[in-house]
Design a protein around this motif. Structure first.
Motif, PDB file in Angstrom:
ATOM      1  N   ILE A 128      48.504  17.020   3.445  1.00 45.60           N
ATOM      2  CA  ILE A 128      49.267  17.841   2.503  1.00 45.60           C
ATOM      3  C   ILE A 128      48.980  19.314   2.740  1.00 45.60           C
ATOM      4  CG2 ILE A 128      49.664  18.365   0.065  1.00 45.60           C
ATOM      5  CD1 ILE A 128      50.638  15.574   0.955  1.00 45.60           C
ATOM      6  N   LYS A 129      47.718  19.638   2.879  1.00 42.42           N
ATOM      7  CA  LYS A 129      47.320  21.044   2.949  1.00 42.42           C
ATOM      8  C   LYS A 129      47.762  21.734   4.229  1.00 42.42           C
ATOM      9  CE  LYS A 129      43.434  21.520  -0.209  1.00 42.42           C
ATOM     10  NZ  LYS A 129      42.132  22.195  -0.351  1.00 42.42           N
ATOM     11  N   ILE A 130      47.799  21.014   5.347  1.00 44.48           N
ATOM     12  CA  ILE A 130      48.132  21.698   6.599  1.00 44.48           C
ATOM     13  C   ILE A 130      49.567  22.221   6.587  1.00 44.48           C
ATOM     14  CG2 ILE A 130      48.890  19.666   7.923  1.00 44.48           C
ATOM     15  CD1 ILE A 130      47.267  20.983  10.293  1.00 44.48           C
ATOM     16  N   LYS A 131      50.408  21.612   5.775  1.00 48.31           N
ATOM     17  CA  LYS A 131      51.787  22.107   5.642  1.00 48.31           C
ATOM     18  C   LYS A 131      51.818  23.458   4.931  1.00 48.31           C
ATOM     19  CE  LYS A 131      53.374  17.318   5.173  1.00 48.31           C
ATOM     20  NZ  LYS A 131      53.926  16.315   4.221  1.00 48.31           N
ATOM     21  N   LYS A 132      50.796  23.765   4.183  1.00 47.57           N
ATOM     22  CA  LYS A 132      50.731  25.022   3.424  1.00 47.57           C
ATOM     23  C   LYS A 132      49.965  26.110   4.169  1.00 47.57           C
ATOM     24  CE  LYS A 132      52.004  22.212  -0.017  1.00 47.57           C
ATOM     25  NZ  LYS A 132      53.388  22.153  -0.541  1.00 47.57           N
ATOM     26  N   LEU A 133      49.301  25.750   5.269  1.00 48.66           N
ATOM     27  CA  LEU A 133      48.346  26.656   5.902  1.00 48.66           C
ATOM     28  C   LEU A 133      48.983  27.963   6.354  1.00 48.66           C
ATOM     29  CD1 LEU A 133      45.471  27.181   6.899  1.00 48.66           C
ATOM     30  CD2 LEU A 133      46.083  26.019   9.035  1.00 48.66           C
ATOM     31  N   ALA A 134      50.162  27.907   6.944  1.00 48.69           N
ATOM     32  CA  ALA A 134      50.798  29.134   7.445  1.00 48.69           C
ATOM     33  C   ALA A 134      51.056  30.115   6.313  1.00 48.69           C
ATOM     34  CB  ALA A 134      52.098  28.794   8.170  1.00 48.69           C
ATOM     35  N   GLY A 135      51.544  29.620   5.188  1.00 49.19           N
ATOM     36  CA  GLY A 135      51.793  30.494   4.046  1.00 49.19           C
ATOM     37  C   GLY A 135      50.513  31.062   3.477  1.00 49.19           C
ATOM     38  N   TRP A 136      49.484  30.225   3.387  1.00 47.36           N
ATOM     39  CA  TRP A 136      48.190  30.702   2.880  1.00 47.36           C
ATOM     40  C   TRP A 136      47.607  31.768   3.805  1.00 47.36           C
ATOM     41  CZ3 TRP A 136      46.042  25.099   1.895  1.00 47.36           C
ATOM     42  CH2 TRP A 136      46.609  24.591   0.719  1.00 47.36           C
ATOM     43  N   THR A 137      47.736  31.549   5.124  1.00 49.45           N
ATOM     44  CA  THR A 137      47.209  32.519   6.082  1.00 49.45           C
ATOM     45  C   THR A 137      47.948  33.846   5.990  1.00 49.45           C
ATOM     46  OG1 THR A 137      46.541  30.742   7.589  1.00 49.45           O
ATOM     47  CG2 THR A 137      46.774  32.948   8.536  1.00 49.45           C
ATOM     48  N   ALA A 138      49.269  33.772   5.848  1.00 54.50           N
ATOM     49  CA  ALA A 138      50.061  34.998   5.718  1.00 54.50           C
ATOM     50  C   ALA A 138      49.625  35.795   4.492  1.00 54.50           C
ATOM     51  CB  ALA A 138      51.544  34.652   5.631  1.00 54.50           C
ATOM     52  N   ARG A 139      49.345  35.115   3.386  1.00 55.30           N
ATOM     53  CA  ARG A 139      48.906  35.812   2.183  1.00 55.30           C
ATOM     54  C   ARG A 139      47.517  36.426   2.376  1.00 55.30           C
ATOM     55  NH1 ARG A 139      49.751  39.256  -1.730  1.00 55.30           N
ATOM     56  NH2 ARG A 139      48.507  38.860  -3.614  1.00 55.30           N
ATOM     57  N   ARG A 140      46.623  35.720   3.053  1.00 61.57           N
ATOM     58  CA  ARG A 140      45.307  36.296   3.343  1.00 61.57           C
ATOM     59  C   ARG A 140      45.455  37.580   4.164  1.00 61.57           C
ATOM     60  NH1 ARG A 140      40.598  33.223   2.790  1.00 61.57           N
ATOM     61  NH2 ARG A 140      40.918  31.108   1.985  1.00 61.57           N
ATOM     62  N   ARG A 141      46.320  37.544   5.157  1.00 57.15           N
ATOM     63  CA  ARG A 141      46.522  38.733   5.990  1.00 57.15           C
ATOM     64  C   ARG A 141      47.117  39.878   5.178  1.00 57.15           C
ATOM     65  NH1 ARG A 141      48.533  35.106  11.166  1.00 57.15           N
ATOM     66  NH2 ARG A 141      46.448  34.943  12.150  1.00 57.15           N
ATOM     67  N   GLU A 142      47.989  39.540   4.252  1.00 56.28           N
ATOM     68  CA  GLU A 142      48.595  40.561   3.386  1.00 56.28           C
ATOM     69  C   GLU A 142      47.528  41.222   2.505  1.00 56.28           C
ATOM     70  OE1 GLU A 142      51.257  39.260   0.107  1.00 56.28           O
ATOM     71  OE2 GLU A 142      52.763  40.440   1.169  1.00 56.28           O
ATOM     72  N   ILE A 143      46.652  40.405   1.931  1.00 56.12           N
ATOM     73  CA  ILE A 143      45.581  40.935   1.079  1.00 56.12           C
ATOM     74  C   ILE A 143      44.632  41.800   1.909  1.00 56.12           C
ATOM     75  CG2 ILE A 143      43.573  40.307  -0.324  1.00 56.12           C
ATOM     76  CD1 ILE A 143      45.169  37.735  -1.097  1.00 56.12           C
ATOM     77  N   ALA A 144      44.274  41.328   3.100  1.00 52.43           N
ATOM     78  CA  ALA A 144      43.375  42.094   3.969  1.00 52.43           C
ATOM     79  C   ALA A 144      43.981  43.457   4.311  1.00 52.43           C
ATOM     80  CB  ALA A 144      43.072  41.309   5.238  1.00 52.43           C
ATOM     81  N   ALA A 145      45.281  43.480   4.582  1.00 51.20           N
ATOM     82  CA  ALA A 145      45.947  44.752   4.899  1.00 51.20           C
ATOM     83  C   ALA A 145      45.895  45.700   3.709  1.00 51.20           C
ATOM     84  CB  ALA A 145      47.389  44.490   5.313  1.00 51.20           C
ATOM     85  N   LYS A 146      46.059  45.161   2.504  1.00 45.81           N
ATOM     86  CA  LYS A 146      45.970  45.990   1.295  1.00 45.81           C
ATOM     87  C   LYS A 146      44.564  46.552   1.136  1.00 45.81           C
ATOM     88  CE  LYS A 146      49.596  43.567  -1.335  1.00 45.81           C
ATOM     89  NZ  LYS A 146      50.497  44.732  -1.564  1.00 45.81           N
ATOM     90  N   TYR A 147      43.552  45.727   1.352  1.00 44.44           N
ATOM     91  CA  TYR A 147      42.174  46.201   1.261  1.00 44.44           C
ATOM     92  C   TYR A 147      41.916  47.306   2.292  1.00 44.44           C
ATOM     93  CZ  TYR A 147      40.481  42.391  -1.811  1.00 44.44           C
ATOM     94  OH  TYR A 147      40.240  41.539  -2.865  1.00 44.44           O
ATOM     95  N   ARG A 148      42.328  47.068   3.520  1.00 49.44           N
ATOM     96  CA  ARG A 148      42.049  48.022   4.598  1.00 49.44           C
ATOM     97  C   ARG A 148      42.750  49.362   4.357  1.00 49.44           C
ATOM     98  NH1 ARG A 148      40.612  47.761   9.469  1.00 49.44           N
ATOM     99  NH2 ARG A 148      42.633  48.495  10.247  1.00 49.44           N
ATOM    100  N   ALA A 149      43.945  49.296   3.781  1.00 52.98           N
ATOM    101  CA  ALA A 149      44.678  50.533   3.503  1.00 52.98           C
ATOM    102  C   ALA A 149      44.180  51.221   2.237  1.00 52.98           C
ATOM    103  CB  ALA A 149      46.170  50.234   3.376  1.00 52.98           C
ATOM    104  N   GLY A 150      43.740  50.424   1.261  1.00 54.23           N
ATOM    105  CA  GLY A 150      43.439  50.975  -0.059  1.00 54.23           C
ATOM    106  C   GLY A 150      42.010  51.430  -0.258  1.00 54.23           C
ATOM    107  N   ILE A 151      41.039  50.799   0.439  1.00 55.13           N
ATOM    108  CA  ILE A 151      39.635  51.188   0.284  1.00 55.13           C
ATOM    109  C   ILE A 151      39.390  52.411   1.156  1.00 55.13           C
ATOM    110  CG2 ILE A 151      37.237  50.489   0.633  1.00 55.13           C
ATOM    111  CD1 ILE A 151      38.154  47.605   0.051  1.00 55.13           C
ATOM    112  N   THR A 152      39.112  53.523   0.504  1.00 58.72           N
ATOM    113  CA  THR A 152      39.093  54.802   1.216  1.00 58.72           C
ATOM    114  C   THR A 152      37.724  55.473   1.253  1.00 58.72           C
ATOM    115  OG1 THR A 152      39.795  55.886  -0.832  1.00 58.72           O
ATOM    116  CG2 THR A 152      41.522  55.259   0.739  1.00 58.72           C
ATOM    117  N   ARG A 153      36.703  54.803   0.772  1.00 54.76           N
ATOM    118  CA  ARG A 153      35.368  55.407   0.777  1.00 54.76           C
ATOM    119  C   ARG A 153      34.875  55.627   2.205  1.00 54.76           C
ATOM    120  NH1 ARG A 153      32.543  55.510  -3.937  1.00 54.76           N
ATOM    121  NH2 ARG A 153      30.698  55.915  -2.660  1.00 54.76           N
ATOM    122  N   SER A 154      34.323  56.799   2.457  1.00 54.44           N
ATOM    123  CA  SER A 154      33.834  57.103   3.806  1.00 54.44           C
ATOM    124  C   SER A 154      32.523  56.390   4.121  1.00 54.44           C
ATOM    125  CB  SER A 154      33.636  58.613   3.964  1.00 54.44           C
ATOM    126  OG  SER A 154      32.679  59.099   3.029  1.00 54.44           O
TER     127      SER A 154
END
Length: 364
Positions: free
Chosen positions: A241-267
Motif C-alpha cells: 500500500i505504502k509504496i504507491k504513495k512514496l513518490a508523493g511523500w518524497t515530493a512533499r519532503r523535497r518541497e519542505i526542504a526547499a522551504k527550509y533552505r530558502a527560509g532559514i537565513t541565520r549566518s
C-alpha cells in the motif's frame, strides 16, 4: 503552534482503510512468511525504484549482514565505513568477524569521504560500506573509482535513502549491493520491522536468496549455513500500500526542504547542501549550529520538536573502544555529531507549521 518532530499517526490514519483491508486479505490467505504479499512488494519495489530484482527481509540489519557475507568479509579483513551513522551500518562487518575501519566524512554532505577512504586502505582492506546519510547520496563516482583501483566490494546502506538517485541511478544500484530498512520511521516504513536487499550481480542475489531462508534452495535441502531473514507477510501487505504513495511523500519532503533552505537565513547555521550530482529524499533535514543544545531549548519553547541524529559517532562508542580511536581522531564526524540537530520533515506537515519552524529558528 505545535510542530512535532514526527507524527506517524497522520500518515497511518490517511491509509487506514486500505491497510486494514490488505491485512485482512493476508490473514485470510495465511501466507504469513514471505508469500504473495512479499512477492508483490518485491516486484513493486523493483519496478518503482529501478532495480532488476529485490529480496524482502525481516529488518534493515539483516541485509547488511548478508552483504558482508556476499562480499566475502571475514576475520582479518578491514572494511572501511563511516562513523556518522546508526550502529547497524557497522554490525554486518562485526557479525562476520571483520574489523570496521572508520574514516572521516565530508564537511558538507556528511557522507563518507572518498579521499579519506583512499588514505585508509591497507593490504587487509576488502570492502567499503557507504551510508547515504539522511537521504543524501554519497560521492559514488569517486568511491567506485577507489574501489576499482583496489578491488574492493562496495555495500550501499540505503536505509535512509529509498528513492534517492545519483546521476540518475537509484541509490543501491551503483555499488556491488544495496540494503534498505523499512523501520516505521523511515520514508517507506512498515508497521514493524522490514528490509530489502538488491544487487546488480545475479550471483550475489542468488546467494542472498539462499541465506535469507536457511541456506535452502528447496525444502529440507541446505547448501550453506543460512539464516531466517524472511519478510513477514503482513509487512509485505502494508508496504504494498505504502509504496504507491512514496513518490508523493518524497515530493512533499523535497518541497519542505526547499522551504527550509530558502527560509532559514541565520549566518551561524550550516544548512544541508543540494549537490549537483544527486537528489536527496530528505529522510532528515539536519542543520549544524555551534550552540545546538541552546537552539533545541529555544525551539522546544516555541513548540517545535527536534532530534539529535546522531549524538555519538560510532568510532567513539563503547562497543568499539578496543579499536583505539581517540577523541579528535575523526574531527569532522565529531564536530558534526556535536553540533547537529534535525528539524521536523514529514509529508503531513502543513505550510503553516513549516513557516513556524523557520521563524522559530531565525528568532533564536
Amino acid at each position: 503552534m505545535k510542530v512535532p518532530f514526527l507524527d506517524l499517526k497522520l500518515q497511518h490514519q490517511a491509509i487506514r482503510t486500505e491497510v486494514l483491508a490488505a491485512l485482512a486479505d493476508t490473514y485470510d490467505h495465511t501466507r504469513f512468511c514471505l508469500g504473495k504479499d512479499v512477492e508483490n512488494f518485491e516486484q513493486a519495489f523493483s519496478a518503482t525504484l529501478g532495480y532488476s530484482r529485490t529480496l524482502g527481509m525481516n529488518s534493515g540489519t539483516s541485509p547488511l549482514h548478508v552483504a558482508s557475507i556476499a562480499g566475502g568479509f571475514g576475520p582479518g579483513d578491514e572494511i572501511i565505513t563511516t562513523p556518522f551513522t546508526f550502529a547497524s551500518s557497522c554490525w554486518g562487518i562485526s557479525y562476520v568477524g571483520a574489523t570496521p575501519v572508520f574514516v572521516d566524512i565530508d564537511a558538507d554532505t556528511w557522507c563518507i569521504s572518498p579521499e579519506a577512504i583512499e588514505k585508509a586502505i591497507t593490504p587487509k582492506t576488502k570492502g567499503i560500506v557507504v551510508v547515504h546519510i539522511f537521504g543524501q547520496p554519497a560521492r559514488m563516482d569517486e568511491i567506485m573509482a577507489v574501489a576499482k583501483r583496489h578491488n574492493l566490494f562496495v555495500v550501499e546502506d540505503c536505509a535512509q535513502s529509498v528513492g534517492a538517485t545519483y546521476r540518475g541511478q537509484p541509490a543501491g544500484a551503483i555499488g556491488d549491493c544495496g540494503t534498505f530498512s523499512f523501520y516505521p520511521t523511515k520514508n517507506l516504513g512498515a508497521c514493524g520491522e522490514g528490509g530489502a536487499f538488491v544487487s546488480k550481480h545475479a550471483a550475489v542475489m542468488d546467494q542472498a536468496q539462499l541465506l535469507r531462508v536457511h541456506g535452502s534452495p528447496k525444502r529440507y535441502s541446505h547448501t550453506e549455513v543460512g539464516f531466517n531473514f524472511r519478510m513477514d507477510g503482513f509487512q509485505g501487505a502494508v508496504l504494498n500500500i505504502k509504496i504507491k504513495k512514496l513518490a508523493g511523500w518524497t515530493a512533499r519532503r523535497r518541497e519542505i526542504a526547499a522551504k527550509y533552505r530558502a527560509g532559514i537565513t541565520r549566518s551561524d547555521v550550516q544548512l544541508p547542501i543540494v549537490p549537483a550530482y544527486g537528489e536527496s529524499v530528505w529522510h532528515q533535514f539536519t542543520l549544524l549550529h555551534p550552540q545546538r543544545d541552546a537552539l533545541r531549548v529555544h525551539l522546544e519553547k516555541n513548540g517545535v520538536g527536534t532530534e539529535i541524529i546522531y549524538p555519538g559517532p560510532m568510532h567513539r562508542q563503547p562497543c568499539y573502544a578496543s579499536l583505539g580511536y581517540k577523541e579528535g581522531s575523526l574531527p569532522i564526524a565529531e564536530k558534526t555529531s556535536a553540533t547537529c540537530v534535525s528539524l521536523p520533515i514529514f509529508p503531513e506537515l502543513t505550510d503553516e507549521q513549516v513557516a513556524h519552524v523557520i521563524a522559530s529558528v531565525n528568532s533564536f
